[in-house]
Design a protein around this motif. Structure first.
Motif, PDB file in Angstrom:
ATOM      1  N   HIS A  86      -5.743 -11.135   5.783  1.00 50.80           N
ATOM      2  CA  HIS A  86      -6.346 -11.695   4.559  1.00 50.80           C
ATOM      3  C   HIS A  86      -5.606 -12.945   4.131  1.00 50.80           C
ATOM      4  O   HIS A  86      -4.376 -12.979   4.127  1.00 50.80           O
ATOM      5  N   ASP A 119       2.807 -10.960   2.844  1.00 50.65           N
ATOM      6  CA  ASP A 119       1.512 -10.335   2.504  1.00 50.65           C
ATOM      7  C   ASP A 119       0.485 -11.408   2.191  1.00 50.65           C
ATOM      8  O   ASP A 119       0.339 -11.810   1.077  1.00 50.65           O
ATOM      9  N   GLU A 153      -8.805  -9.398  -0.279  1.00 53.58           N
ATOM     10  CA  GLU A 153      -8.063  -8.149  -0.095  1.00 53.58           C
ATOM     11  C   GLU A 153      -7.242  -7.809  -1.337  1.00 53.58           C
ATOM     12  O   GLU A 153      -7.135  -6.649  -1.730  1.00 53.58           O
ATOM     13  N   GLU A 154      -6.662  -8.836  -1.941  1.00 53.91           N
ATOM     14  CA  GLU A 154      -5.778  -8.581  -3.090  1.00 53.91           C
ATOM     15  C   GLU A 154      -6.547  -8.248  -4.360  1.00 53.91           C
ATOM     16  O   GLU A 154      -5.952  -7.929  -5.386  1.00 53.91           O
ATOM     17  N   HIS A 426       3.859  -8.628  -3.401  1.00 53.54           N
ATOM     18  CA  HIS A 426       3.300  -8.548  -4.760  1.00 53.54           C
ATOM     19  C   HIS A 426       4.358  -8.853  -5.831  1.00 53.54           C
ATOM     20  O   HIS A 426       4.040  -8.839  -7.017  1.00 53.54           O
TER      21      HIS A 426
HETATM   22 ZN   LIG Z   1      -1.118  -7.270  -0.896  1.00 54.41          ZN
END
Ligand SMILES: [Zn+2]
Length: 458
Positions: A86, A119, A153-154, A426
């Motif tokens: 992502h 991420d 995705e997030e 995150h």
């Molecule tokens: Zn994430």
């Protein structure tokens, strides 16, 4: 090691700086799906990058941010792997807690710090650089490859199930590999075969039309908190069994292969528990379950919060008018969100029909068999790329939308984390170790080569 693999690893060793420069260019571009910042620019950037690498790439519109889609079919008869990732990132705030600006990648102590470093930009970009290196050295890829990068995705991947169902013909892969998440705290790489699902709901009980004096009305008006407490007590026994009719029926004991893989995972139980203030004597019931089986082979029923009445300092003799409990359940194969929520609703109806049941949705579990024909090539590839033997993890305790691949698309799906266990995803100061980013590129190279060898086996 094959001759091709050695040649591509040599190429990578000679091009480390350019790999880092390319990643840094990507990390400098914010793509925050929650705010809509920079999304289209980053999607366009990825298509241009993929085309430059020699992939056929395009954007495919969805009801949300576009999907980046690329493929190359160099090897008829060889497997087709879909590489998922992502391109969106979490918001960067609180900004004041970052030691260097989140969109100005900076190396400190062997780690690249930037929002998205772990991420997921650093991880899927490693896969893309693996394709680029293979094409640069060999002119073709050793297996067929589809790249699918999502921009939502997030924010919970609201459109991916619909997208996959609508574009099956474009996603005609034999397996899906996702490089995401942190590696095991032991520092070992991992190959993961499944995830637990999750289902959430809320129960709401009401008594009188307003809060009341517990003396003037106590004994007259029912207490909705007691209503919920009694109802909850019918749903899970003190010895840890979930006692909702129909809830446990699809739950199967771990297969011998799963049990063996779980038993082989490294564990320092005392230390693991000490880190969260527990001891082996204070584990949740039932007592007779192994640590990793608890996290992956059994469903859970968690009360997230029970609210109502007064919780402030001192006492307040109030008889509350309303109480709410929020719950989630982690699901294992072959449970589904639909089946579990229906079982809870029927249970509530039977035991406390005056209580309102509010389903809050969820995500189905996913399990790829450990006996998959892709297990050995992926294990061998990770061992070669990471230079450490990977752990085989039957299922993660948490939830990811892996069911999209195993149930909607109907193919085996694997997750392999390329980031360090303390990647701070995150959070402020998100990072990926330089060495693990480079190991990720090598792993991607080895993966394509190992999968290409399955041609003869069909
Ligand atoms: Zn994430």
């Amino acid at each position: 090691m094959s001759d091709l693999q050695q040649r591509v690893f040599d190429y990578l060793a000679a091009h480390q700086q350019s790999a880092l420069d390319r990643l840094f260019a990507y990390l400098r571009m914010p793509s925050i799906s929650a705010h809509g910042t920079g999304m289209q620019q980053v999607a366009d950037f990825l298509v241009a990058e993929l085309q430059r690498m020699g992939m056929q790439a395009q954007l495919i519109a969805s009801a949300g941010w576009p999907f980046v889609y690329a493929r190359r079919d160099d090897q008829p008869g060889a497997p087709t792997v879909l590489l998922y990732g992502h391109y969106d990132v979490q918001p960067a705030d609180p900004l004041e807690l970052w030691q260097s600006p989140p969109f100005e990648p900076t190396i400190r102590d062997g780690k690249i710090y930037a929002r998205g470093a772990g991420d997921n930009k650093g991880q899927h970009f490693a896969q893309l650089l693996a394709l680029e290196a293979l094409l640069a050295v060999n002119g073709s890829l050793p297996c067929n490859v589809i790249v699918l990068l999502e921009g939502e995705e997030e924010v919970g991947s609201p459109h991916i199930a619909e997208f996959v169902a609508q574009h099956r013909e474009l996603l005609n892969a034999d397996l899906v590999v996702t490089a995401d998440g942190p590696q095991h705290e032991s520092g070992r790489p991992a190959l993961m075969f499944g995830v637990r699902g999750v289902a959430s709901f809320e129960l709401r009980a009401r008594g009188a039309s307003r809060d009341l004096h517990s003396g003037n009305f106590g004994g007259v008006a029912p207490n909705p908190i007691w209503t919920l407490v009694h109802l909850l007590a019918t749903m899970r026994s003190p010895d840890g069994r979930i006692t909702i009719d129909g809830f446990n029926e699809p739950v199967l004991p771990p297969t011998p292969a799963v049990a063996a893989a779980l038993a082989a995972l490294p564990l320092d139980l005392e230390a693991q528990l000490a880190a969260i203030g527990l001891t082996p004597q204070t584990l949740d019931a039932p007592a007779d379950r192994d640590y990793y089986a608890r996290l992956s082979s059994y469903p859970t029923f968690t009360i997230n919060g029970l609210h109502g009445g007064y919780g402030g300092p001192g006492s307040k003799t109030v008889l509350p008018a309303e109480a709410v409990v929020k719950c989630d359940m982690r699901l294992v194969p072959d449970q589904t969100v639909e089946q579990v929520l229906a079982a809870v609703e029927a249970h509530v109806q039977r035991h406390a029909p005056q209580v309102e049941f509010i389903p809050l949705g969820g995500m189905d579990p996913s399990q790829t068999p450990l006996e998959s024909r892709f297990t050995e090539p992926l294990r061998a590839a990770l061992a070669a790329g990471q230079r450490r033997e990977p752990l085989l993890v039957p299922a993660m305790g948490g939830s990811l939308p892996e069911y999209i691949w195993t149930k909607v698309l109907g193919v085996p799906a694997f997750v392999t984390p390329y980031a360090n266990h303390d990647e701070a995803n995150h959070a402020p100061n998100e990072n990926i170790e330089v060495e693990l980013f480079l190991a990720g590129i090598r792993s991607g190279v080895a993966m394509m080569i190992e999968l290409g060898r399955l041609r003869a086996a069909g």
